[in-house]
Design a protein around this motif. Structure first.
Motif, PDB file in Angstrom:
ATOM      1  N   ALA A 176      40.062  35.773  42.171  1.00  0.00           N
ATOM      2  CA  ALA A 176      38.856  36.477  41.917  1.00  0.00           C
ATOM      3  C   ALA A 176      37.746  35.752  41.460  1.00  0.00           C
ATOM      4  O   ALA A 176      36.660  36.123  41.986  1.00  0.00           O
ATOM      5  CB  ALA A 176      39.373  37.590  40.836  1.00  0.00           C
ATOM      6  N   LYS A 177      37.804  34.888  40.857  1.00  0.00           N
ATOM      7  CA  LYS A 177      36.634  34.074  40.572  1.00  0.00           C
ATOM      8  C   LYS A 177      36.012  33.436  41.745  1.00  0.00           C
ATOM      9  O   LYS A 177      34.894  32.993  41.729  1.00  0.00           O
ATOM     10  CB  LYS A 177      36.958  32.959  39.541  1.00  0.00           C
ATOM     11  N   GLU A 178      36.743  33.242  42.665  1.00  0.00           N
ATOM     12  CA  GLU A 178      36.610  32.273  43.858  1.00  0.00           C
ATOM     13  C   GLU A 178      35.726  33.239  45.039  1.00  0.00           C
ATOM     14  O   GLU A 178      35.120  33.055  45.951  1.00  0.00           O
ATOM     15  CB  GLU A 178      37.793  31.734  44.748  1.00  0.00           C
ATOM     16  N   LYS A 179      35.880  34.915  44.453  1.00  0.00           N
ATOM     17  CA  LYS A 179      34.972  35.725  45.304  1.00  0.00           C
ATOM     18  C   LYS A 179      34.195  36.536  44.389  1.00  0.00           C
ATOM     19  O   LYS A 179      34.355  37.719  44.086  1.00  0.00           O
ATOM     20  CB  LYS A 179      36.085  36.621  45.856  1.00  0.00           C
ATOM     21  N   PRO A 180      33.320  35.727  43.918  1.00  0.00           N
ATOM     22  CA  PRO A 180      32.143  36.484  42.973  1.00  0.00           C
ATOM     23  C   PRO A 180      31.602  37.761  43.614  1.00  0.00           C
ATOM     24  O   PRO A 180      30.953  38.500  42.581  1.00  0.00           O
ATOM     25  CB  PRO A 180      31.333  35.515  42.634  1.00  0.00           C
ATOM     26  N   ARG A 181      31.252  37.719  44.921  1.00  0.00           N
ATOM     27  CA  ARG A 181      30.476  38.732  45.555  1.00  0.00           C
ATOM     28  C   ARG A 181      31.271  40.144  45.638  1.00  0.00           C
ATOM     29  O   ARG A 181      30.888  41.241  45.904  1.00  0.00           O
ATOM     30  CB  ARG A 181      29.983  38.181  46.942  1.00  0.00           C
ATOM     31  N   GLU A 182      32.708  40.014  45.487  1.00  0.00           N
ATOM     32  CA  GLU A 182      33.534  41.047  45.745  1.00  0.00           C
ATOM     33  C   GLU A 182      33.930  41.641  44.291  1.00  0.00           C
ATOM     34  O   GLU A 182      33.884  42.777  43.964  1.00  0.00           O
ATOM     35  CB  GLU A 182      34.809  40.686  46.467  1.00  0.00           C
ATOM     36  N   PHE A 183      34.628  40.638  43.427  1.00  0.00           N
ATOM     37  CA  PHE A 183      35.138  40.966  41.802  1.00  0.00           C
ATOM     38  C   PHE A 183      34.124  40.967  41.077  1.00  0.00           C
ATOM     39  O   PHE A 183      33.488  40.131  40.773  1.00  0.00           O
ATOM     40  CB  PHE A 183      36.413  40.141  41.724  1.00  0.00           C
ATOM     41  N   LEU A 184      33.950  42.065  40.124  1.00  0.00           N
ATOM     42  CA  LEU A 184      33.215  41.965  38.860  1.00  0.00           C
ATOM     43  C   LEU A 184      34.125  41.421  37.773  1.00  0.00           C
ATOM     44  O   LEU A 184      33.819  40.594  36.897  1.00  0.00           O
ATOM     45  CB  LEU A 184      32.762  43.495  38.463  1.00  0.00           C
ATOM     46  N   GLN A 185      35.467  41.957  37.705  1.00  0.00           N
ATOM     47  CA  GLN A 185      36.480  41.298  36.761  1.00  0.00           C
ATOM     48  C   GLN A 185      37.623  41.650  37.374  1.00  0.00           C
ATOM     49  O   GLN A 185      38.067  42.759  38.048  1.00  0.00           O
ATOM     50  CB  GLN A 185      35.942  41.811  35.376  1.00  0.00           C
ATOM     51  N   VAL A 186      38.694  41.261  36.471  1.00  0.00           N
ATOM     52  CA  VAL A 186      40.113  41.570  36.595  1.00  0.00           C
ATOM     53  C   VAL A 186      40.473  42.497  35.386  1.00  0.00           C
ATOM     54  O   VAL A 186      40.578  41.835  34.264  1.00  0.00           O
ATOM     55  CB  VAL A 186      41.045  40.273  37.053  1.00  0.00           C
ATOM     56  N   ASN A 187      40.947  43.444  35.501  1.00  0.00           N
ATOM     57  CA  ASN A 187      41.215  44.441  34.305  1.00  0.00           C
ATOM     58  C   ASN A 187      42.436  43.977  33.562  1.00  0.00           C
ATOM     59  O   ASN A 187      42.445  44.110  32.287  1.00  0.00           O
ATOM     60  CB  ASN A 187      41.104  45.676  34.527  1.00  0.00           C
ATOM     61  N   GLY A 188      43.367  43.586  34.277  1.00  0.00           N
ATOM     62  CA  GLY A 188      44.493  43.162  33.687  1.00  0.00           C
ATOM     63  C   GLY A 188      45.782  43.626  34.823  1.00  0.00           C
ATOM     64  O   GLY A 188      45.687  44.392  35.717  1.00  0.00           O
ATOM     65  N   LEU A 189      47.078  43.141  34.334  1.00  0.00           N
ATOM     66  CA  LEU A 189      48.248  43.602  34.882  1.00  0.00           C
ATOM     67  C   LEU A 189      49.243  44.339  33.950  1.00  0.00           C
ATOM     68  O   LEU A 189      49.783  43.702  32.773  1.00  0.00           O
ATOM     69  CB  LEU A 189      49.039  42.124  35.381  1.00  0.00           C
ATOM     70  N   SER A 190      49.520  45.466  34.214  1.00  0.00           N
ATOM     71  CA  SER A 190      50.248  46.251  33.200  1.00  0.00           C
ATOM     72  C   SER A 190      51.390  46.942  33.781  1.00  0.00           C
ATOM     73  O   SER A 190      51.556  47.417  34.959  1.00  0.00           O
ATOM     74  CB  SER A 190      49.330  47.426  32.533  1.00  0.00           C
TER      75      SER A 190
END
Length: 201
Positions: free
Chosen positions: A115-129
């Motif tokens: 996700a960090k490599e795609k900053p134009r797409e991802f604002l954040q990863v919320n979690g894996l639940s």
């Protein structure tokens, strides 16, 4: 009957002039107030024309055009994708119930890097639940949740990111040897009561 018609007309006018739930160009989803919405996004329509009596919309998937009375919309739940910033995307995953926590941690860390490599797409990863445990089938179901920079108004970009993330997760589960394989179910063969063989003789 006339008073009922007048009441519906006024209700429709108030929707457009006072509540203003949408504007031309907005992507909207209309449903009953008590209807559950989909966690993967709702089926939407683009607003093409609005007047005091009716609203004309175009279905985003098939390009079909429909005209609906404003009073019928007044009692509905209207989701406005343009006013719903930073779409949340979800990917459902299944891992073997014996998957060690260390592998889950590694999986999540790699998703974070992706996700960090795609900053134009991802604002954040919320979690894996974890969402459910199926002991009989030997798996735990998880939901990976992430927030997109775009709103659901730009549904094409959101869906592309969702598909790419899903594909990456599947590749990652293979790389980390976390792929869930359903257990083999036993096959039970029963002899017929009249002792016929397989060919019915």
């Amino acid at each position: 009957a006339l008073s009922s018609a007048c009441g519906k007309y006024v209700e429709g006018v108030m929707l457009i002039l006072t509540r203003k739930p949408f504007q031309i160009g907005d992507r909207i989803a209309v449903s009953g107030v008590e209807t559950d919405t989909s966690s993967s996004g709702s089926s939407t329509w683009f607003v093409e024309h609005v007047d005091l009596f009716t609203t004309t919309v175009r279905f985003s998937l098939s390009n079909e055009v429909a005209t609906v009375s404003n009073w019928s919309l007044a009692g509905s739940r209207i989701i406005n994708a343009k006013r719903s910033p930073n779409a949340v995307i979800r990917v459902t995953l299944r891992f073997n119930i014996r998957t060690p926590p260390s592998k889950l941690d590694t999986f999540y860390e790699k998703v974070m890097e992706y996700a960090k490599e795609k900053p134009r797409e991802f604002l954040q990863v919320n979690g894996l639940s974890p969402t459910s445990i199926e002991v009989q089938h030997n798996y735990v179901q998880y939901v990976l949740s992430a927030q997109h920079h775009e709103s659901w108004q730009n549904g094409g970009a959101v869906w592309k990111t969702t598909v790419d993330l899903t594909k990456y997760c599947l590749e990652l589960t293979e790389e980390l040897e976390m792929t869930y394989v359903p257990p083999t179910l036993p096959v039970q063969l029963h002899e017929s009561s009249d002792n016929k063989n397989w060919f019915g003789k």
